[in-house]
Scaffold this active site. Structure first.
Site, PDB file in Angstrom:
ATOM      1  N   ARG A   1       0.839  -1.199   0.000  1.00  0.00           N
ATOM      2  CA  ARG A   1       0.000   0.000   0.000  1.00  0.00           C
ATOM      3  C   ARG A   1       0.873   1.248   0.000  1.00  0.00           C
ATOM      4  O   ARG A   1       0.569   2.238  -0.651  1.00  0.00           O
ATOM      5  CB  ARG A   1      -0.955   0.004   1.196  1.00  0.00           C
ATOM      6  CG  ARG A   1      -1.679   1.328   1.335  1.00  0.00           C
ATOM      7  CD  ARG A   1      -2.909   1.342   2.254  1.00  0.00           C
ATOM      8  NE  ARG A   1      -2.939   0.370   3.303  1.00  0.00           N
ATOM      9  CZ  ARG A   1      -2.277   0.451   4.461  1.00  0.00           C
ATOM     10  NH1 ARG A   1      -1.506   1.482   4.709  1.00  0.00           N
ATOM     11  NH2 ARG A   1      -2.377  -0.502   5.348  1.00  0.00           N
TER      12      ARG A   1
ATOM     13  N   TYR B   1     -15.961  17.712 -15.265  1.00  0.00           N
ATOM     14  CA  TYR B   1     -16.289  16.296 -15.439  1.00  0.00           C
ATOM     15  C   TYR B   1     -17.374  15.910 -14.436  1.00  0.00           C
ATOM     16  O   TYR B   1     -17.300  16.283 -13.257  1.00  0.00           O
ATOM     17  CB  TYR B   1     -15.012  15.476 -15.231  1.00  0.00           C
ATOM     18  CG  TYR B   1     -15.219  13.986 -15.268  1.00  0.00           C
ATOM     19  CD1 TYR B   1     -15.500  13.341 -16.469  1.00  0.00           C
ATOM     20  CD2 TYR B   1     -15.149  13.223 -14.118  1.00  0.00           C
ATOM     21  CE1 TYR B   1     -15.695  11.978 -16.511  1.00  0.00           C
ATOM     22  CE2 TYR B   1     -15.335  11.847 -14.151  1.00  0.00           C
ATOM     23  CZ  TYR B   1     -15.615  11.233 -15.353  1.00  0.00           C
ATOM     24  OH  TYR B   1     -15.815   9.879 -15.385  1.00  0.00           O
TER      25      TYR B   1
ATOM     26  N   ASP C   1      -6.793  19.277 -14.256  1.00  0.00           N
ATOM     27  CA  ASP C   1      -7.119  17.937 -14.747  1.00  0.00           C
ATOM     28  C   ASP C   1      -6.682  17.883 -16.212  1.00  0.00           C
ATOM     29  O   ASP C   1      -7.296  18.511 -17.076  1.00  0.00           O
ATOM     30  CB  ASP C   1      -8.624  17.692 -14.589  1.00  0.00           C
ATOM     31  CG  ASP C   1      -9.011  16.257 -14.939  1.00  0.00           C
ATOM     32  OD1 ASP C   1      -8.322  15.640 -15.778  1.00  0.00           O
ATOM     33  OD2 ASP C   1     -10.009  15.758 -14.380  1.00  0.00           O
TER      34      ASP C   1
ATOM     35  N   LYS D   1      -7.682   6.988 -19.441  1.00  0.00           N
ATOM     36  CA  LYS D   1      -7.913   7.564 -20.763  1.00  0.00           C
ATOM     37  C   LYS D   1      -6.639   7.490 -21.617  1.00  0.00           C
ATOM     38  O   LYS D   1      -6.172   6.416 -21.873  1.00  0.00           O
ATOM     39  CB  LYS D   1      -8.457   8.987 -20.600  1.00  0.00           C
ATOM     40  CG  LYS D   1      -9.537   9.113 -19.506  1.00  0.00           C
ATOM     41  CD  LYS D   1     -10.840   8.392 -19.816  1.00  0.00           C
ATOM     42  CE  LYS D   1     -11.789   8.286 -18.616  1.00  0.00           C
ATOM     43  NZ  LYS D   1     -12.087   9.525 -17.918  1.00  0.00           N
TER      44      LYS D   1
HETATM   45  C1  PLP Z   1     -12.631   9.930 -16.670  1.00  0.00           C
HETATM   46  C2  PLP Z   1     -12.284  11.230 -16.070  1.00  0.00           C
HETATM   47  C3  PLP Z   1     -12.120  11.370 -14.681  1.00  0.00           C
HETATM   48  C4  PLP Z   1     -12.360  10.227 -13.729  1.00  0.00           C
HETATM   49  O1  PLP Z   1     -11.460   9.188 -13.915  1.00  0.00           O
HETATM   50  P1  PLP Z   1     -11.779   7.650 -13.577  1.00  0.00           P
HETATM   51  O2  PLP Z   1     -10.531   6.979 -13.967  1.00  0.00           O
HETATM   52  O3  PLP Z   1     -12.965   7.264 -14.388  1.00  0.00           O
HETATM   53  O4  PLP Z   1     -12.065   7.578 -12.117  1.00  0.00           O
HETATM   54  C5  PLP Z   1     -11.755  12.610 -14.201  1.00  0.00           C
HETATM   55  N1  PLP Z   1     -11.593  13.678 -15.015  1.00  0.00           N
HETATM   56  C6  PLP Z   1     -11.770  13.577 -16.342  1.00  0.00           C
HETATM   57  C7  PLP Z   1     -11.576  14.782 -17.192  1.00  0.00           C
HETATM   58  C8  PLP Z   1     -12.115  12.366 -16.919  1.00  0.00           C
HETATM   59  O5  PLP Z   1     -12.311  12.279 -18.240  1.00  0.00           O
END
Ligand code: PLP
Length: 390
Positions: free
Chosen positions: A54, A106, A178, A203
């Protein structure tokens, strides 16, 4: 002389090869996957570098190092999801801390912030960050954390990271960007003045739609340590196998992004000329209000775009039934193309009123453009667009 000494590899090299051929045991070229949850002490009171999974894991740490280098940060924390990455920052806040977030952030981020604020863990204010006066006004409330998303989801609104960061930092706030929609191959928020770059590695970084993961990269080494500590306290670390897969995906980040954004530009140009399409939102188009800022702060325009069908919801249904090569699914950033209907999918939780306020209409569709042949993608879209008229 350039500012890059001979020993400092370029981002493409870090992405393709960080940690390659460093295995001391067997000379493995591909970095090994360490699944062990625990590590033997060398002897009484003699812990080694790792003691428990962890707190730290060699596979996860290798991914963290690569991401930190790519984002130009001091270090990174790899988490089990993008939401866990966001919550690593938000969960540390105190009840009197304010988060200033974009009103079109988001959907999961909005849900997280509202849930945390609803339980009194912090407070939150949503503001249209493309409106500089509204943004500057909100800074009077002295936020602890300013969250920026650019380009935004799903309207691809672009904000000036350097300008917003300078204002936010002058007001005493930390700034987190982000960077999920572009990846460090295209945009590097820390170089533009942000304290943190956040990712859903689900992503583009992983890029193959087979891992849920996240990361926070911090500019300041003290913050890296504080976040590492907090990730161990709350147990938000990413799994070793997920880290290994993500590192494997990261190897091709640059060529993927390059080709995917070429495909996206072709798709955007095609859609913009099509009579069944009312509007296209893609920062690469000269018609996009964020085009100038995007040209300045990005190394390309990315592979996400959205568009509005002229025929409303009826056309959306027909389009989705007939389109080819774009799978109807949430998520983005994989090598395969996806189409999403934000109002009934990614942004359903937001509620009709908030969607209307953020400009997300029922006839809006979002595309994640993949690596398929450009001609197939355009032919596939044309099938959907032709059906709209029926
Ligand atoms: C998908 C996404 C998230 C969340 O990520 P997860 O891996 O699904 O928890 C946060 N911000 C943006 C811009 C995203 O596209």
């Amino acid at each position: 002389m350039t500012d890059r000494d001979e020993g400092a590899p370029r981002p493409q090299t870090i992405s393709a090869a960080h940690g390659v051929a460093t295995d001391a045991g067997f000379g493995a070229v591909a970095p090994p996957l360490y699944l062990s949850s625990t590590y033997a002490f060398a002897g009484y009171d003699q812990p080694r570098h790792y003691d428990y999974g962890r707190a730290g894991n060699p596979t996860r740490d290798l991914l963290a190092e690569a991401l930190a280098k790519l984002e130009g940060g001091a270090g990174a924390i790899v988490t089990s999801s993008g939401m866990a990455a966001l919550d690593l920052l938000v969960g540390r806040l105190r009840p009197d801390d304010l988060v200033l977030a974009p009103h079109d952030c988001y959907g999961g981020t909005m849900r997280l912030l509202k849930a945390r604020a609803g339980r009194g863990h912090c407070s939150v204010r949503f503001v249209d960050q493309t409106d500089m006066r509204a943004f500057a006004g909100a800074l009077d409330e002295v936020p602890a954390l300013v969250l920026i998303e650019t380009p935004s989801n799903p309207l691809m609104r672009v904000v000036d990271i350097a300008a917003l960061s300078a204002l936010a930092r002058a007001a005493g706030a930390e700034v987190a960007v982000d960077n999920t929609f572009l990846s460090p191959a295209i945009q590097r928020p820390i170089a533009l003045g942000a304290d943190y770059a956040i990712h859903s590695t689900t992503k583009y970084l992983n890029g193959h739609s087979d891992v849920i993961g996240g990361a926070v990269v911090a500019a300041d080494p003290a913050q890296v340590e504080a976040l590492r500590h907090w990730a161990n306290v709350v147990g938000s670390a990413g799994a070793p196998f997920d880290s290994w897969l993500t590192l494997r995906g990261l190897r091709t980040l640059f060529p993927r992004m390059e080709q995917q954004q070429i495909n996206a530009m072709a798709v955007a140009n095609h859609l913009e000329r099509h009579p069944a399409v009312a509007r296209v939102h893609y920062p690469g188009l000269a018609s996009h209000p964020g085009h100038a800022i995007a040209s300045r702060q990005q190394r390309g325009f990315g592979a996400m775009l959205s568009f509005e069908l002229a025929g409303g919801v009826a056309a959306v249904r027909r389009f989705i039934d007939a389109v080819r090569f774009f799978t109807l699914a949430e998520s983005l950033g994989g090598v395969e193309s996806l189409v999403a209907h934000p109002a009934t999918m990614t942004h359903a939780d937001m509620g009709e009123e908030a969607r209307a306020a953020a400009g997300i209409s029922d006839s809006l569709l979002r595309l994640s453009v993949g690596l398929e042949a450009e001609r197939d993608l355009i032919a596939g879209l044309d099938k959907g667009l032709a059906a709209c008229r029926a």
